[in-house]
Design a protein around this motif. Sequence first.
Motif, PDB file in Angstrom:
ATOM      1  N   PHE A 316      -2.965 -12.221 -17.382  1.00 39.32           N
ATOM      2  CA  PHE A 316      -3.951 -12.113 -16.317  1.00 39.32           C
ATOM      3  C   PHE A 316      -3.293 -12.055 -14.944  1.00 39.32           C
ATOM      4  CE2 PHE A 316      -6.993 -13.929 -13.288  1.00 39.32           C
ATOM      5  CZ  PHE A 316      -8.100 -13.131 -13.530  1.00 39.32           C
ATOM      6  N   GLY A 317      -2.152 -12.707 -14.813  1.00 37.74           N
ATOM      7  CA  GLY A 317      -1.462 -12.725 -13.521  1.00 37.74           C
ATOM      8  C   GLY A 317      -1.035 -11.356 -13.049  1.00 37.74           C
ATOM      9  N   ALA A 318      -0.899 -10.380 -13.974  1.00 33.79           N
ATOM     10  CA  ALA A 318      -0.487  -9.034 -13.592  1.00 33.79           C
ATOM     11  C   ALA A 318      -1.513  -8.375 -12.680  1.00 33.79           C
ATOM     12  CB  ALA A 318      -0.266  -8.170 -14.836  1.00 33.79           C
ATOM     13  N   LEU A 319      -2.767  -8.817 -12.777  1.00 32.19           N
ATOM     14  CA  LEU A 319      -3.811  -8.255 -11.921  1.00 32.19           C
ATOM     15  C   LEU A 319      -3.628  -8.661 -10.465  1.00 32.19           C
ATOM     16  CD1 LEU A 319      -6.946  -8.840 -14.191  1.00 32.19           C
ATOM     17  CD2 LEU A 319      -5.749  -6.681 -13.788  1.00 32.19           C
ATOM     18  N   TYR A 320      -2.740  -9.612 -10.223  1.00 30.94           N
ATOM     19  CA  TYR A 320      -2.477 -10.074  -8.858  1.00 30.94           C
ATOM     20  C   TYR A 320      -1.029  -9.829  -8.437  1.00 30.94           C
ATOM     21  CZ  TYR A 320      -7.075 -12.179  -8.589  1.00 30.94           C
ATOM     22  OH  TYR A 320      -8.441 -12.359  -8.543  1.00 30.94           O
ATOM     23  N   LYS A 321      -0.362  -8.883  -9.140  1.00 29.62           N
ATOM     24  CA  LYS A 321       0.993  -8.522  -8.736  1.00 29.62           C
ATOM     25  C   LYS A 321       0.982  -7.941  -7.320  1.00 29.62           C
ATOM     26  CE  LYS A 321       3.498  -7.572 -13.026  1.00 29.62           C
ATOM     27  NZ  LYS A 321       4.183  -6.505 -13.822  1.00 29.62           N
ATOM     28  N   GLY A 322       1.878  -8.438  -6.496  1.00 31.32           N
ATOM     29  CA  GLY A 322       1.947  -7.940  -5.125  1.00 31.32           C
ATOM     30  C   GLY A 322       0.955  -8.603  -4.196  1.00 31.32           C
ATOM     31  N   LEU A 323       0.247  -9.639  -4.672  1.00 27.06           N
ATOM     32  CA  LEU A 323      -0.767 -10.281  -3.837  1.00 27.06           C
ATOM     33  C   LEU A 323      -0.163 -10.970  -2.620  1.00 27.06           C
ATOM     34  CD1 LEU A 323      -3.702 -11.130  -3.369  1.00 27.06           C
ATOM     35  CD2 LEU A 323      -3.269 -13.147  -4.777  1.00 27.06           C
ATOM     36  N   VAL A 324       1.014 -11.587  -2.793  1.00 28.86           N
ATOM     37  CA  VAL A 324       1.631 -12.312  -1.676  1.00 28.86           C
ATOM     38  C   VAL A 324       1.994 -11.371  -0.528  1.00 28.86           C
ATOM     39  CG1 VAL A 324       3.580 -13.723  -0.940  1.00 28.86           C
ATOM     40  CG2 VAL A 324       2.419 -14.225  -3.097  1.00 28.86           C
ATOM     41  N   PRO A 325       2.787 -10.297  -0.805  1.00 32.43           N
ATOM     42  CA  PRO A 325       3.061  -9.379   0.309  1.00 32.43           C
ATOM     43  C   PRO A 325       1.799  -8.701   0.826  1.00 32.43           C
ATOM     44  CG  PRO A 325       3.868  -8.450  -1.751  1.00 32.43           C
ATOM     45  CD  PRO A 325       3.516  -9.886  -2.019  1.00 32.43           C
ATOM     46  N   ASN A 326       0.828  -8.511  -0.068  1.00 36.02           N
ATOM     47  CA  ASN A 326      -0.424  -7.912   0.384  1.00 36.02           C
ATOM     48  C   ASN A 326      -1.178  -8.873   1.305  1.00 36.02           C
ATOM     49  OD1 ASN A 326      -2.247  -5.544   0.071  1.00 36.02           O
ATOM     50  ND2 ASN A 326      -3.665  -7.117  -0.608  1.00 36.02           N
ATOM     51  N   SER A 327      -1.141 -10.162   0.990  1.00 36.28           N
ATOM     52  CA  SER A 327      -1.788 -11.148   1.840  1.00 36.28           C
ATOM     53  C   SER A 327      -1.111 -11.214   3.204  1.00 36.28           C
ATOM     54  CB  SER A 327      -1.751 -12.530   1.175  1.00 36.28           C
ATOM     55  OG  SER A 327      -2.466 -12.518  -0.041  1.00 36.28           O
ATOM     56  N   VAL A 328       0.221 -11.206   3.179  1.00 43.86           N
ATOM     57  CA  VAL A 328       0.971 -11.225   4.437  1.00 43.86           C
ATOM     58  C   VAL A 328       0.666  -9.973   5.251  1.00 43.86           C
ATOM     59  CG1 VAL A 328       3.279 -11.254   5.455  1.00 43.86           C
ATOM     60  CG2 VAL A 328       2.793 -12.623   3.432  1.00 43.86           C
ATOM     61  N   LYS A 329       0.400  -8.871   4.556  1.00 44.59           N
ATOM     62  CA  LYS A 329       0.096  -7.611   5.222  1.00 44.59           C
ATOM     63  C   LYS A 329      -1.340  -7.571   5.728  1.00 44.59           C
ATOM     64  CE  LYS A 329      -1.720  -4.466   3.075  1.00 44.59           C
ATOM     65  NZ  LYS A 329      -2.239  -3.426   2.170  1.00 44.59           N
ATOM     66  N   VAL A 330      -2.275  -8.018   4.884  1.00 45.86           N
ATOM     67  CA  VAL A 330      -3.690  -7.905   5.216  1.00 45.86           C
ATOM     68  C   VAL A 330      -4.069  -8.786   6.400  1.00 45.86           C
ATOM     69  CG1 VAL A 330      -5.991  -8.554   4.395  1.00 45.86           C
ATOM     70  CG2 VAL A 330      -4.534  -7.100   2.994  1.00 45.86           C
ATOM     71  N   VAL A 331      -3.509  -9.991   6.454  1.00 44.02           N
ATOM     72  CA  VAL A 331      -3.879 -10.916   7.526  1.00 44.02           C
ATOM     73  C   VAL A 331      -3.694 -10.278   8.906  1.00 44.02           C
ATOM     74  CG1 VAL A 331      -3.231 -13.069   8.665  1.00 44.02           C
ATOM     75  CG2 VAL A 331      -3.561 -13.015   6.193  1.00 44.02           C
ATOM     76  N   PRO A 332      -2.499  -9.759   9.231  1.00 38.58           N
ATOM     77  CA  PRO A 332      -2.378  -9.110  10.547  1.00 38.58           C
ATOM     78  C   PRO A 332      -3.038  -7.741  10.608  1.00 38.58           C
ATOM     79  CG  PRO A 332      -0.297  -8.942   9.374  1.00 38.58           C
ATOM     80  CD  PRO A 332      -1.192  -9.812   8.536  1.00 38.58           C
ATOM     81  N   SER A 333      -3.053  -7.016   9.485  1.00 39.84           N
ATOM     82  CA  SER A 333      -3.571  -5.650   9.506  1.00 39.84           C
ATOM     83  C   SER A 333      -5.050  -5.597   9.855  1.00 39.84           C
ATOM     84  CB  SER A 333      -3.334  -4.976   8.149  1.00 39.84           C
ATOM     85  OG  SER A 333      -3.868  -3.673   8.133  1.00 39.84           O
ATOM     86  N   ILE A 334      -5.867  -6.360   9.139  1.00 39.40           N
ATOM     87  CA  ILE A 334      -7.297  -6.365   9.405  1.00 39.40           C
ATOM     88  C   ILE A 334      -7.577  -6.914  10.800  1.00 39.40           C
ATOM     89  CG2 ILE A 334      -9.536  -7.280   8.683  1.00 39.40           C
ATOM     90  CD1 ILE A 334      -8.394  -5.194   6.800  1.00 39.40           C
TER      91      ILE A 334
END
Length: 356
Positions: A316-334
């Motif tokens: 199930f964790g594969a569905l959240y692969k890349g979530l950490v860099p995505n979170s770091v990206k989304v916070v400033p991006s949005i």
Amino acid sequence: MASEDVVEKTSESAVSTIVNLAEEAKLASEGVKAPSPAFLSICKSLVAGGVAGGVSRTAVAPLERLKILLQVQNPHSIKYNGTIQGLKYIWRTEGFRGLFKGNGTNCARIVPNSAVKFFSYEQASKNILWLYRRQSGDEDAQLTPVLRLGAGACAGIIAMSATYPMDMVRGRLTVQTEKSPRQYRGIFHALSTVLREEGPRALYKGWLPSVIGVIPYVGLNFAVYESLKDWLIKTKPFGLAKDSELSVTTRLACGAAAGTVGQTIAYPLDVVRRRMQMVGWKDAASIVTGDGRSKAPLEYNGMVDTFRKTVRHEGFGALYKGLVPNSVKVVPSIAIAFVTYEMVKDVLGVEMRISD
């Protein structure tokens, strides 16, 4: 004497008529030359949305590329083990330009996507508010978080559908390496190649999970951002709001919170979409067969099949692969996107804001 009065009145009437006709002709000619205020407002709104998307996405381009690489990398040949290690690996193997690979295509997609998204949200929220006031009979009613969620969902679906082929191509350009089976030279070359070799349907691989994912993602982004701003302006906690205005820092925080909530809920669908886009192009995922040492490419047949196989073979964790860099990206991006949009509209002199 009477005749002179008649002549004088007739002359005044004639002169007045001529002046009025001249003024009407002048106004008509000016109306033909100058765009209407509504048209200018629409153009300025689209420009503001496009600038917001381009600026926000370029600022986090390295993290965007790393997220996609983590999503589609072979689980039996791990190259990227987290945000810092992944960025260092890209820098060491591909240099500075590698951190921004695919960003040109990304901006070519995100600029019109962002422009359409923000404009669609404003139009959708305006129409939804009109219907809400008509049904409730309250002319002073305002948008609720649920109505904002609906308006954001409409905007996300419209923007995603309009620019989806660009997103598909951007994903392939981002993961492209020297060993990739196809080498795309750019946006238009990739589009024409996919269209010629795989057919028009290939340009919309993963469209369904994208549309399903964009409903909570974009909807929550707008709903959380505007609701947070309204709450801060009304309650004024810790002196964060002054004269019904929020500082840039506070608005950035609102945007960061909105992005975090939206992307966490919608992220598994983003992983599924990306894997469906890569099918038949790159061995993005493999399974162990036989004695556990041989590997075979993993093929996906639709959204449900992609979910099932991803969870079965990688957990199930594969569905959240890349979530950490995505979170770091989304916070400033949005955050940057929302604030940039409002600031550009202020500069262009557009009165209407998303929170209005």
